[in-house]
Design an enzyme around this catalytic site. Sequence first.
Site, PDB file in Angstrom:
ATOM      1  N   CYS A 104       0.840  -1.200   0.000  1.00 31.28           N
ATOM      2  CA  CYS A 104       0.000   0.000   0.000  1.00 31.28           C
ATOM      3  C   CYS A 104       0.881   1.258   0.000  1.00 31.28           C
ATOM      4  O   CYS A 104       1.537   1.526  -0.991  1.00 31.28           O
ATOM      5  CB  CYS A 104      -1.007  -0.031   1.147  1.00 31.28           C
ATOM      6  SG  CYS A 104      -2.371   1.127   0.896  1.00 31.28           S
ATOM      7  N   HIS A 217      -3.666  -5.032   0.518  1.00 29.10           N
ATOM      8  CA  HIS A 217      -3.142  -5.395   1.840  1.00 29.10           C
ATOM      9  C   HIS A 217      -3.133  -6.912   2.017  1.00 29.10           C
ATOM     10  O   HIS A 217      -3.995  -7.472   2.699  1.00 29.10           O
ATOM     11  CB  HIS A 217      -3.989  -4.742   2.943  1.00 29.10           C
ATOM     12  CG  HIS A 217      -3.690  -3.298   3.169  1.00 29.10           C
ATOM     13  ND1 HIS A 217      -2.679  -2.871   3.995  1.00 29.10           N
ATOM     14  CD2 HIS A 217      -4.247  -2.177   2.647  1.00 29.10           C
ATOM     15  CE1 HIS A 217      -2.631  -1.550   3.997  1.00 29.10           C
ATOM     16  NE2 HIS A 217      -3.571  -1.104   3.184  1.00 29.10           N
ATOM     17  N   GLU A 219      -1.367  -8.724   3.869  1.00 29.07           N
ATOM     18  CA  GLU A 219      -1.193  -9.172   5.257  1.00 29.07           C
ATOM     19  C   GLU A 219      -2.534  -9.454   5.936  1.00 29.07           C
ATOM     20  O   GLU A 219      -2.590 -10.215   6.911  1.00 29.07           O
ATOM     21  CB  GLU A 219      -0.379  -8.136   6.054  1.00 29.07           C
ATOM     22  CG  GLU A 219      -1.120  -6.894   6.473  1.00 29.07           C
ATOM     23  CD  GLU A 219      -1.266  -5.838   5.371  1.00 29.07           C
ATOM     24  OE1 GLU A 219      -1.770  -4.739   5.676  1.00 29.07           O
ATOM     25  OE2 GLU A 219      -0.894  -6.119   4.208  1.00 29.07           O
TER      26      GLU A 219
END
Length: 248
Positions: A104, A217, A219
């Site tokens: 990001c 994102h 993660e």
Amino acid sequence: MSSGNSNLLVSCKNKSGAEKHYVPALKAAGWTGPILLVAPGDPVPDLAEVAGLLLTGGDDIHPRHWDEAEAIHPKADVDDGRDAFEIPLIRAAWERQLPILGICRGEQILNVALGGSMVQDIPDHYGCEPTRHQHGTPEIPDMRHRVQLAPGSRLRALLGEDVFLVNSRHHQAVKRVAPGLAAVGWHLDTVHPVTGPLIEAVEATDPARWVFGVQWHPENLVNLKGPAGDAARDLFAAFVQSLKQGQD
């Protein structure tokens, strides 16, 4: 594993947030070495002891880093401290040819540090609805749009998917891609007549460099079933593999 460059460097603003969202994804991907969380105000680490660099999400980048004359967009929330901390760090890591993963804001600051520019506000630039790229939270990812990867790209080869859904929480995007990087992922439904589709991923043009940036994102997606979860896990696994190879 040598002790010389065994640390994984994670640059962030909020260490507790990084500990909660990024560290578990790295550990699940097989990273067993030390993880150093660094933030503005910390001493700049010795990169001779670092295996690779992860750049996390966060606030916006000041436009002076690509154009002294460009004013800050009214909707921009710039983080001068992170800009000042991360740009020299990225350039030093690039010079050492360390593996770098930007997520990001991390993808954006990677691009700016290497000489690229940014779209400061997606709805303003692309003429789309304000919420198109603003959905969900780290805890509850909201999968709203697809990313299309370039078929011949290294990122496509790493992730094993051409097209997959991603979560999206950003209002800025890569505009001019930096020398040394190439755009390899796009949101094909967000298009500008001059600058083209919104860039969602970049990679180093030199295949000897493990340097990738993604606008979404991953993660937050590593625990999901399906292509988006698979792609997220594959990305972190490839990053960890590159770190271990650098230590051999």
